[in-house]
Structures are given as C-alpha cells and as structure tokens.
Design a protein around this motif. Structure first.
Motif, short mmCIF file in Angstrom:
data_model
loop_
_atom_site.label_atom_id
_atom_site.label_comp_id
_atom_site.label_asym_id
_atom_site.label_seq_id
_atom_site.Cartn_x
_atom_site.Cartn_y
_atom_site.Cartn_z
N GLY A 24 -19.64 -8.49 -53.46
CA GLY A 24 -20.04 -8.73 -54.84
C GLY A 24 -21.08 -7.77 -55.36
N PHE A 25 -21.48 -6.77 -54.56
CA PHE A 25 -22.56 -5.87 -54.98
C PHE A 25 -22.17 -5.05 -56.20
CE2 PHE A 25 -20.01 -2.88 -52.68
CZ PHE A 25 -20.28 -1.63 -53.22
N ALA A 26 -20.86 -4.80 -56.37
CA ALA A 26 -20.41 -3.98 -57.50
C ALA A 26 -19.72 -4.82 -58.58
CB ALA A 26 -19.46 -2.89 -57.01
N SER A 27 -19.81 -6.14 -58.44
CA SER A 27 -19.06 -6.95 -59.41
C SER A 27 -19.82 -8.21 -59.78
CB SER A 27 -17.69 -7.31 -58.82
OG SER A 27 -17.83 -7.89 -57.54
N THR A 28 -19.70 -9.26 -59.00
CA THR A 28 -20.24 -10.57 -59.37
C THR A 28 -21.74 -10.69 -59.14
OG1 THR A 28 -19.69 -11.43 -57.19
CG2 THR A 28 -18.06 -11.75 -58.95
N HIS A 29 -22.32 -9.93 -58.20
CA HIS A 29 -23.73 -10.06 -57.85
C HIS A 29 -24.38 -8.68 -57.70
CE1 HIS A 29 -22.04 -13.97 -56.74
NE2 HIS A 29 -23.27 -14.47 -56.78
N HIS A 70 -17.08 -5.85 -44.52
CA HIS A 70 -16.77 -5.65 -45.94
C HIS A 70 -16.70 -4.14 -46.12
CE1 HIS A 70 -16.39 -7.05 -50.05
NE2 HIS A 70 -17.30 -6.16 -50.44
N THR A 71 -15.60 -3.58 -45.64
CA THR A 71 -15.51 -2.14 -45.39
C THR A 71 -14.46 -1.49 -46.27
OG1 THR A 71 -16.03 -2.66 -43.08
CG2 THR A 71 -15.19 -0.45 -43.55
N PRO A 72 -14.75 -0.34 -46.85
CA PRO A 72 -13.72 0.38 -47.59
C PRO A 72 -12.49 0.63 -46.73
CG PRO A 72 -15.87 1.40 -47.92
CD PRO A 72 -16.04 0.37 -46.85
N LYS A 122 0.16 -6.79 -54.28
CA LYS A 122 -1.08 -6.15 -54.70
C LYS A 122 -2.02 -7.18 -55.31
CE LYS A 122 0.48 -1.40 -55.48
NZ LYS A 122 0.49 -0.27 -56.46
N VAL A 123 -3.24 -7.19 -54.83
CA VAL A 123 -4.28 -8.07 -55.36
C VAL A 123 -5.08 -7.26 -56.37
CG1 VAL A 123 -6.38 -9.33 -54.81
CG2 VAL A 123 -4.43 -9.41 -53.24
N LYS A 124 -5.33 -7.84 -57.53
CA LYS A 124 -6.16 -7.17 -58.53
C LYS A 124 -7.62 -7.29 -58.14
CE LYS A 124 -7.20 -7.06 -63.48
NZ LYS A 124 -6.95 -7.71 -64.79
N ARG A 125 -8.30 -6.15 -58.08
CA ARG A 125 -9.71 -6.16 -57.71
C ARG A 125 -10.51 -7.10 -58.62
NH1 ARG A 125 -13.22 -0.73 -56.82
NH2 ARG A 125 -12.12 -0.08 -58.70
N ASN A 126 -11.37 -7.88 -57.99
CA ASN A 126 -12.26 -8.86 -58.63
C ASN A 126 -11.57 -10.17 -59.00
OD1 ASN A 126 -14.52 -7.19 -58.45
ND2 ASN A 126 -13.96 -6.15 -60.37
N ASP A 127 -10.28 -10.29 -58.69
CA ASP A 127 -9.61 -11.56 -58.95
C ASP A 127 -9.92 -12.59 -57.85
OD1 ASP A 127 -8.46 -10.95 -61.31
OD2 ASP A 127 -6.38 -10.98 -60.61
N ALA A 128 -9.82 -13.87 -58.23
CA ALA A 128 -9.88 -14.96 -57.26
C ALA A 128 -8.45 -15.43 -56.98
CB ALA A 128 -10.70 -16.12 -57.82
N PHE A 136 -11.67 -10.95 -54.11
CA PHE A 136 -11.47 -9.59 -53.58
C PHE A 136 -12.28 -8.62 -54.44
CE2 PHE A 136 -7.87 -12.05 -52.21
CZ PHE A 136 -7.70 -11.65 -50.90
N ARG A 137 -13.36 -8.11 -53.88
CA ARG A 137 -14.31 -7.35 -54.69
C ARG A 137 -14.63 -5.98 -54.10
NH1 ARG A 137 -18.26 -12.48 -54.67
NH2 ARG A 137 -17.20 -12.58 -52.67
N ASP A 138 -15.11 -5.12 -54.96
CA ASP A 138 -15.86 -3.92 -54.62
C ASP A 138 -15.02 -2.70 -54.22
OD1 ASP A 138 -18.15 -5.46 -55.09
OD2 ASP A 138 -18.17 -6.13 -53.02
N PHE A 139 -14.08 -2.85 -53.29
CA PHE A 139 -13.33 -1.68 -52.82
C PHE A 139 -11.84 -1.91 -53.03
CE2 PHE A 139 -17.11 -1.81 -49.92
CZ PHE A 139 -17.76 -0.70 -50.45
#
Length: 613
Positions: free
Chosen positions: A236-241, A207-209, A508-514, A571-574
């Motif tokens: 999920g550390f910066a978003s869902t959890h 889960h790498t930048p 392009k995937v929107k960050r934090n979208d499912a 798609f989360r965090d970075f």
C-alpha cells in the motif's frame, strides 16, 4: 512365517531394483513432461507398470509413521532409510547473511535497473523500483555444491546450498531498507543423482516486484547471475497508505527457496532454501522495545522442518520422481539435522516454525517426558503477527510452506528436564493427512529440548497478558470474484481443469483492485495453496468463520478434501507476472500451478464460478 519372510525379502528386492532404475532416470534430469513424451508415464500419470521400473506397494504404505500407517517399506514402495540414533547432535542455527561493503564490492559490474545480459545476468526485465527505492545493502550469494552431514551415522552428502550451508544463510532485514542480492549459479555439471542446474530463487511472501520475485520461468543457468531487488516495503506504500504502506501488513518470517519450473521439489529437497526475517519499529528483535518479543538471535530461533528418505544400502539421499502423489520421508530434520537436540534456558523463546516440505503436514505438540502436553502460544501465522497471542493445548497444524511463530515458556522446568517437538498428525501417503491424531508416544519426536541450568533473565512480554500486535487490515467491497478448483483429472494435477504453462496468462488483476477468490478442493486430496505477492485474509472456510490462528493474514491456505475457502485480497504497488500453486512441491512440479498477471488493465477470466461449480 518363513513364507511371509521370503515373500517380504523378494518384495524388498523388487523395490530396491525399481528404486535403483528410477534413480538413473532422475539423474538424467528428465522432467514430468519429458517422461510423458517418452511414454514412461501412463495417461493416468503413473510410471508405467513395467517390472524393474515400477514397484509401487501402496498396501505397505508406511510413511515412517505408526498409528494406522503400517508396513515394511516406506510410502509408495520407497525403501526405508537406515536406522539413526536420535538426539546425537545439536540443532544448528543458520548463519546470518553479511552484506558486502557497497555496490562496488560485488563481483561483476555495478547493479543497474535494466538487465545486464551482456555481462552474464540472467534477468530479462527491468527493475520497477530500483531508482525510487534504491538498494541500501548489497549481498552476494553463490549457489554451490557442498559436503553436508545430516547425521553422524549417515555418510556426508553432496547437497546444493546457498554459500555452503543447509538451510542457507538467514537474511535479517529492516522495513524501509531495500536490499539487493546478487545470486550466482555455481552449481556443478553433474547433478549427483537428481536436481537441475538452472534456478529461480523465490522470496516467499515478499511484497516483491515481479522481476525479483523468483517466478518459476525466470530461471537462469550455470555461470550466470541474477540481481534480485527486495524493496522491503509495506503493501500500500504507493496506493492506499502512502508513502510508507500499511503497518498492519507487516511481515516477519519469510523464507527463500528455489522455484524452477518442473524441478522445484528436487532442488529444494536437495537443500536450496533459507530464512529471510523482517523487523520494524514494533517487532524490533529486542525484548526491551516495541512489542517486547524475545530477543533475536539469542531467544528468537528459526526452525525449518523437512522429512527425507535415504537409500538403505548407501545412506545417500533419495528422491523418487515416479511418485507423483507426494514424497513422505521417514527421517525428520530440523535445520538440516536428523532429530537434533537444542539447549534452552529457563525462560520464554520465540520459535519460527517453517514446514520446508516436500509433502508432509505436521501437527506439532510440545511433549514432556511423561508424554503429557506443555501448552504454548501461537503469535504469528505465515510470517505475520496475529492481533493477539492464541494459547493452544491441541498443538498447531502446519502444511508445507506455512509458518507459525510460537512462544514456548521453559521457566517452570528444572534444569535437566527434556521436552520434545512431537508431530502427532498421521499421514500415510502424499494425499494428505488422515486427520487422526495419534498418542504422544506414537508421534514423531523431531527435536529434543534440554533445559539447562544457566542463569538467565527474561524481559520479553508474557503472552498470558494478552498483548496486542497488528490489527487485521480493513476489507472493502471487491471489484472482482474468481473461482478455482484444485483437482486431479486423468492423472494430471489441475486448476480449473488446466495445467501450468509459462506463457499462459490465465487472468489479469487490475492493480489496486480488491478481489474475492473462492478456492475449492477436490476429492480425497489435501493441498497447501500458495499465492505470490499479496497476502490474503480467509473470510470463510466451508461457510464458517476461520479459527483465530487462520484469522490473520496468510500466504498459504490449507485446502482439505472438498473444502471451500473464501479469500480476500488487495493487489497493490507493482505489476507483472506471479503464480498461484499447490506447495506440495510434487504436485506443483506436476503442473498444479497457474500464472496471473497484475496490470493496470484487468479482466474477468476465471470469474464464471457458476459454470465450474
């Protein structure tokens, strides 16, 4: 018979001459794209049928396997390797990487968030989490050529290595403890026959930048270095959890390998790969705590499987760029040794099985000396613990880049007993396995276990008690659905009719979208598809619920002929650029890959499923 023998000898000489000529082309470091420009590949993507250059012999395709694969020569007209005696040497266990004392101890300037190109760094983008998740451990690794013995009956080979070993050193890390790895490219000027001296090291399943992921086009040349920042955080550390992430997204068996665009297959085949293991408060590496899995490193053993081909006259490693279907070796290696043995005590072991490629699928059984099976437990898939162990009596299938953590119990066997890891999946060419399971006596016994008489205790959990590990993360309604077809058109490996280009952002995937992704396979081929950065869950396979082993989280999905597989992601965090590609590295290098970007603004490209299917 005399005429047949004469014809075979002539055919063998043709193949030998063609192989020699092809090796000279490969040594010149031409890529697939170069060969097409030079007219050495047909429009169908094959090497031109010129005498002395192309000696394809599919009618003899053997792939080093019994069953319905037959012939005098290896797959695709490649000569067979010299004979070797199995089980002469012990299986090596890769050394554990040791950090330097602190950042000051690294060669060169202190690490920093911005790329330090003035000091020779190959990185071009700023670290996203260098200040918020600062490194706590620092490693220095040098990619160098080294003399490696893969079998005592073959000559020592000049392979490309991380710090001189194949596989490379194993990184042992903890969640919540970020690492920085300073990676030096010290490869030689002469490639020795194949491989290219520019590299991009990918931490597979991290889960790498993006700037540290090892994107295929982020390669750097000889004398340069690259700081890779691995935060070791849960998704999920910066978003869902917040603030630590979702514990159910924990990963355990990761690996790293070269990912240089167009040359991944050659560079990995030449040795550039190793393990990266992650532990936490549950998967502790100590069988007296947490999930009580067998203790690392004594009873928790990483095993990397590869198949390779060696020149029958020189005994040196062979790579055939002209084979675009996929290379099958007739020698089977575990942790860099051909058919080694491994001594085990009378207790449970955790084995971390990794298919290191390039093109073969395996179905591994544990076979006793009388060729009957010994059942074992699958506890993890692609580096992630399943909700519960799964007992298997039919072996376990592993495509390229897939991992399976298994528990094998040797407690019932007397000292002196021998057992085998036995691949019984028939595969004749790069198209993929035939799905025929051959008898145990016809399989490829890739490793011999030797049960010793050593006194031993076993404090690990018994999988038969059905212990619980991580739950499968909850799904939610998707924000976007995309569809991808993996196929071959006009000799090109394509995804939705297109080949890979570094600057072509397909969507392009929107960050934090499912999102839901539908993957469809083409006719007559199988592909292991790897998606970087976020793990997926297989929702459906051909309309059905996946097996218990596939029901966990994964980063590789096997795509069989005409398969239709539905995947769920968050798609989360970075943010940044990431690829999706076939991990048959031959297909990957021939452009079966695409780039997608994660951003704060997404788009709906590749979502017109009806148009494509």
């Amino acid at each position: 018979m005399a005429n047949i023998s004469k014809r075979n000898r002539r055919r063998e000489k043709e193949i030998m001459d063609a192989s020699k000529n092809r090796r000279e082309i490969i040594a010149a470091q031409f890529s697939r794209r170069d060969l097409m420009k030079m007219g050495l590949l047909t429009t169908a993507g094959f090497l031109i049928p010129k005498n002395g250059l192309s000696a394809r012999a599919p009618q003899f395709g053997g792939g080093g396997f019994g069953g319905n694969c037959f012939g005098f020569y290896g797959q695709g007209g490649t000569p067979v390797s010299p004979p070797t005696t199995p089980y002469l040497e012990a299986m090596p266990i890769p050394p554990i990487a040791q950090p330097v004392l602190n950042a000051d101890a690294l060669t060169g300037p202190l690490p920093q968030a911005a790329p330090n190109t003035a000091a020779g760094e190959g990185r071009t983008r700023t670290h996203q989490a260098f200040t918020t998740l600062p490194p706590q451990k620092y490693y220095e690794v040098h990619q160098i050529e080294a003399n490696i013995s893969m079998h005592p009956q073959l000559p020592v080979q000049k392979l490309w290595t991380f710090n001189g070993t194949v596989p490379g050193q194993t990184y042992v890390s903890q969640y919540g403890q970020p690492n920085l790895v300073r990676n030096f490219n010290d490869l030689p000027a002469n490639n020795g026959g194949f491989g290219i001296q520019s590299v991009s090291t990918h931490l597979h399943n991290g889960h790498t930048p993006s700037e540290s992921d090892g994107f295929p086009c982020d390669f750097f040349g000889v004398t340069k270095w690259y700081d890779q920042h691995y935060p070791n955080v849960l998704a999920g550390f910066a978003s869902t959890h917040p603030p630590t992430g979702d514990i159910n997204e924990s990963m355990s068996t990761l690996w790293y390998h070269d990912h240089r665009v167009d040359f991944t297959a050659q560079n990995v085949y030449k040795g550039l790969a190793g393990f990266y293991l992650l532990f936490n408060q549950f998967d502790t590496g100590n069988e007296t705590t947490g999930f009580r899995l067998p203790t690392f490193p004594d009873f928790d053993i990483p095993m990397m499987f590869n198949d390779k081909i060696f020149d029958p006259t020189t005994g040196l490693l062979v790579f055939d760029l002209a084979n675009r279907d996929g290379i099958l070796g007739d020698k089977f290696l575990v942790n860099g040794k051909i058919q080694p043995f491994f001594n085990v005590k009378r207790r449970r072991y955790r084995f971390r099985w990794l298919n290191g490629g390039p093109s073969r699928f395996y179905q591994f059984y544990i076979t006793k000396q009388d060729n009957t099976n010994h059942n074992f437990w699958v506890i993890a898939n692609d580096g992630n613990l399943l909700p519960n162990p799964v007992l298997t009596s039919n072996g376990v299938r592993i495509a390229v880049a897939e991992r399976m953590d298994v528990i094998v119990d040797f407690s019932s066997f007397a000292a002196g007993t021998k057992l085998y890891i036995n691949n019984r999946l028939e595969q004749c060419d790069g198209a993929g396995p035939t799905d025929n399971i051959v008898s145990a006596s016809q399989g490829n016994k890739v490793l011999e276990f030797r049960v010793t008489s050593d006194a031993v205790s076993d404090g690990s959990v018994n999988p038969a008690t059905n212990p619980s590990f991580y739950a499968v993360p909850a799904r939610e309604p998707e924000d976007e659905t995309r569809c991808f077809k993996f196929d071959r058109e006009n000799g090109q490996w394509v995804i939705n009719d297109e080949v890979f280009a570094c600057d072509d952002v397909r969507f392009k995937v929107k960050r934090n979208d499912a999102e839901i992704w539908n993957l469809e396979g083409g006719f007559n081929w199988q592909h292991p598809i790897h998606i970087h950065f976020e793990e997926h869950q297989i929702v459906k396979r051909n309309g059905n619920t996946p097996t218990l082993i596939e029901r966990g989280r994964k980063d590789v999905v096997r795509l069989g002929e005409n398969d239709d597989v539905e995947l769920f992601f968050r798609f989360r965090d970075f943010v940044g650029r990431y690829p999706m590609h076939c991990h048959n590295t031959i297909h990957e290098d021939h452009a079966m890959m695409l780039r997608f970007d994660i951003d704060d603004v997404g788009n709906s490209n590749e979502s017109d499923c009806g148009r494509r299917f």
